[in-house]
Motif scaffolding. Structure first.
Motif, PDB file in Angstrom:
ATOM      1  N   ASP A 109      37.896  41.682  31.820  1.00 58.02           N
ATOM      2  CA  ASP A 109      38.943  40.934  31.648  1.00 58.02           C
ATOM      3  C   ASP A 109      38.822  39.690  31.671  1.00 58.02           C
ATOM      4  OD1 ASP A 109      40.853  43.188  31.525  1.00 58.02           O
ATOM      5  OD2 ASP A 109      41.888  43.178  33.260  1.00 58.02           O
ATOM      6  N   VAL A 110      38.247  38.882  32.791  1.00 58.25           N
ATOM      7  CA  VAL A 110      38.001  37.798  32.922  1.00 58.25           C
ATOM      8  C   VAL A 110      37.111  37.194  32.026  1.00 58.25           C
ATOM      9  CG1 VAL A 110      36.888  35.862  34.419  1.00 58.25           C
ATOM     10  CG2 VAL A 110      38.623  37.673  35.230  1.00 58.25           C
ATOM     11  N   GLN A 122      37.137  50.112  38.155  1.00 51.42           N
ATOM     12  CA  GLN A 122      38.225  49.067  38.443  1.00 51.42           C
ATOM     13  C   GLN A 122      37.449  47.678  38.521  1.00 51.42           C
ATOM     14  OE1 GLN A 122      41.494  48.748  39.213  1.00 51.42           O
ATOM     15  NE2 GLN A 122      41.439  46.660  39.732  1.00 51.42           N
ATOM     16  N   PHE A 123      36.301  47.721  39.080  1.00 50.86           N
ATOM     17  CA  PHE A 123      35.316  46.505  39.025  1.00 50.86           C
ATOM     18  C   PHE A 123      35.139  46.220  37.550  1.00 50.86           C
ATOM     19  CE2 PHE A 123      31.235  44.483  38.889  1.00 50.86           C
ATOM     20  CZ  PHE A 123      31.549  43.326  39.469  1.00 50.86           C
ATOM     21  N   PHE A 128      29.822  37.839  43.372  1.00 52.61           N
ATOM     22  CA  PHE A 128      29.701  38.886  42.562  1.00 52.61           C
ATOM     23  C   PHE A 128      30.987  39.930  42.507  1.00 52.61           C
ATOM     24  CE2 PHE A 128      24.960  38.155  41.665  1.00 52.61           C
ATOM     25  CZ  PHE A 128      25.116  36.854  41.121  1.00 52.61           C
ATOM     26  N   GLY A 129      31.367  39.704  43.809  1.00 51.34           N
ATOM     27  CA  GLY A 129      32.685  40.573  43.764  1.00 51.34           C
ATOM     28  C   GLY A 129      32.499  41.990  44.496  1.00 51.34           C
ATOM     29  N   GLU A 160      36.614  46.680  34.889  1.00 50.02           N
ATOM     30  CA  GLU A 160      37.830  46.180  34.260  1.00 50.02           C
ATOM     31  C   GLU A 160      38.315  44.810  34.616  1.00 50.02           C
ATOM     32  OE1 GLU A 160      40.783  49.138  34.754  1.00 50.02           O
ATOM     33  OE2 GLU A 160      39.792  50.284  33.135  1.00 50.02           O
ATOM     34  N   GLU A 161      38.215  44.574  35.753  1.00 47.86           N
ATOM     35  CA  GLU A 161      38.243  43.267  36.196  1.00 47.86           C
ATOM     36  C   GLU A 161      37.434  42.002  35.836  1.00 47.86           C
ATOM     37  OE1 GLU A 161      38.816  43.114  40.532  1.00 47.86           O
ATOM     38  OE2 GLU A 161      40.032  44.979  40.442  1.00 47.86           O
ATOM     39  N   LEU A 162      35.938  42.600  35.874  1.00 46.83           N
ATOM     40  CA  LEU A 162      34.939  41.602  35.117  1.00 46.83           C
ATOM     41  C   LEU A 162      35.328  41.523  33.688  1.00 46.83           C
ATOM     42  CD1 LEU A 162      32.135  40.732  35.987  1.00 46.83           C
ATOM     43  CD2 LEU A 162      31.374  42.497  35.072  1.00 46.83           C
ATOM     44  N   ILE A 203      27.263  36.752  36.741  1.00 45.97           N
ATOM     45  CA  ILE A 203      27.931  37.977  37.094  1.00 45.97           C
ATOM     46  C   ILE A 203      27.679  39.011  35.947  1.00 45.97           C
ATOM     47  CG2 ILE A 203      29.707  39.027  38.428  1.00 45.97           C
ATOM     48  CD1 ILE A 203      31.111  36.511  38.984  1.00 45.97           C
TER      49      ILE A 203
END
Lengths: 295, 295
Positions: free
Chosen positions: B157-158, B150-151, B131-132, B153-155, B230
């Motif tokens: 985005d994908v 940050q997390f 889950f990063g 946003e990355e999540l 996730i």
DNA sequence: GAGCTGCACATTATCGACAAAGAACACGGA
DNA sequence: TCCGTGTTCTTTGTCGATAATGTGCAGCTC
């Protein structure tokens, strides 16, 4: 045996290469960063070297007595960690041996076959499951989903989505980003290998890995970056055992890479996208072709 | 204690609800599929029910003697598997308690705190690492990367990349695909909850999960489908402990879902994309907002 | 003969134990 | 004063053991 001392053995072997007769080894903390292990391990190495008569060790002085011989090295196969061994054996089984989709995977059997405890196998399978090739039935066995054409398509679909995004992000990187330096050094490495392609075409794999990782890195997205691990492991093992047309395939790919790199350097989005698409579709095609010759 | 008998206890509790005085329970294999466990467990349940005087059991006849009472049920907390417990405790710690990025995670400490063996914790962490949110330093501790902006946003985005692709695939599904039936039933469920939103707004989470999973399914891509796990776990735990504005947020989201569903039904790519983007950007916004109130 | 039960066996989930590897601390020499 | 060493303690990686759970086979019942 509770834990393999592979860290020790591997570091020991690497430390042997640092020996220069007449000189002294550096301080313990320095050796730590050189070898990437803790002081405890460094001290074990030094003790062992004293036992073998390689050095005299007294406090700060670690005087080298003789150059290491062939026999001083631990055998290579003892230096790789348990999980690496399991990974290799397992990948061999599912990519080479008859591995029909739907087959059951038995932890106990696998463990016995590889000669390790069930815990290690279990943990490996859990880690490996994120690659989408196996799936767990709780309280029961694992199911092999198989390295099929279907799998390859799903994998490359996502890969293309991600890499297009990453490549675009790369093109947008500020001019002073260290990635540009790395890109240039990679470009030169490509040119070098290309110049001697007939004897060095096997080095392509490493270049491929480095280039694509560098590009994914630019996305700044951990999911995209982590996903590349799946690509990498699949390509690594697949092409390792399937070298048909490798010479030709790799030569072509290097040229594509060079185009891709040039496109990135122009920083023009359309050029980047075009080169990226071209290379990825070609990579997809090779993978699919090599699959049909196997399965 | 080698293994928790939570499967048994949970199935036993569910089996209690099947008891009808005067009738007989169905055959063992039938109970198996009803309860989703193996015959061994079913037989343990039956034996236990005999002990408790709930049934008389003789070969094919399993006559119910009395209705189950409150006391016949196993306590709820004994029915969830070890890994679920670990997951809950762990998520609580990293989403609620002070969980600064960079913090070290100690397997042993975690295990002691939860009262389980280290192996279970270890396996959980390995599974959870995909889950990063955490990362392993080999031969050393895990590092918490933190549930940060940050997390998120990355999540997202994908997520947006994937869901746009899935939604497009959904719109292209053949008219006789069962997904359309499921979609309609989901639509009705949305309408029902909406009609009584003030008292039922908490049911949105489940609707959300079902709708998005249904859509991801259409992609036919295991990586896209798995990725939704996730999203699901993050949203699940995050909103479970952060109910600020839940009523308003969920009401708005249900309306967006209904638009989204309508758009899918038109099967027009542009309409689908527009509705999808709208809903996802709104979901992203709520997540970001709720993050700033917490961290 | 199809499906159910009884039984024996195989496999998984979990634990505690222990050697390898890492980390902390105090002392001592430059 | 700072860095290296000596020492001790903590944590990880791996194993074997054991109860819970799943699976296969033979015989029985409708």
């Amino acid at each position: 045996m509770p834990k393999q001392n592979t860290v020790f053995k591997d570091a020991y072997n690497r430390c042997l290469r640092l020996l220069v007769v007449g000189e002294s080894l550096p301080s313990e903390p320095e050796l730590c960063s050189l070898l990437g292990v803790s002081r405890t391990t460094v001290r074990s190495i030094l003790s062992q070297m004293v036992e073998s008569g390689l050095i005299e060790w007294n406090k700060r002085s670690k005087a080298v007595q003789r150059p290491p011989s062939r026999a001083d090295y631990f055998p290579e196969h003892e230096t790789s960690s348990l999980s690496d061994m399991i990974e290799r054996t397992f990948m061999k089984r599912i990519l080479m041996g008859g591995a029909e989709p739907g087959m059951q995977i038995n932890e106990l059997e696998l463990a016995r076959e590889i000669g390790v405890g069930t815990t290690s196998v279990r943990e490996f399978l859990i880690r490996f499951s994120r690659f989408g090739l196996i799936e767990k039935r709780p309280n029961s066995h694992w199911v092999l989903k198989g390295f099929t054409r279907q799998f390859a398509e799903e994998l490359t679909d996502v890969r293309e989505m991600f890499e297009l995004k990453s490549a675009a992000a790369f093109a947008g990187l500020p001019a002073d980003d260290p990635a540009w330096v790395e890109l240039e050094s990679l470009r030169r490495a490509h040119v070098e290998v290309l110049a001697d392609i007939d004897s060095r075409y096997l080095e392509f794999s490493e270049l491929d890995d480095r280039l694509h990782r560098l590009i994914q890195q630019a996305s700044g997205n951990r999911f995209i970056i982590d996903f590349y691990d799946i690509i990498a492991i699949v390509f690594h093992y697949h092409y390792q055992w399937n070298k048909a047309n490798a010479r030709e395939r790799n030569g072509k790919a290097i040229l594509e890479h060079l185009d891709y790199i040039e496109a990135l350097k122009t920083r023009r989005p359309e050029a980047v996208e075009a080169a990226c698409r071209l290379h990825l579709s070609s990579a997809r095609q090779s993978l699919m072709q090599s699959l049909s010759t196997v399965a």
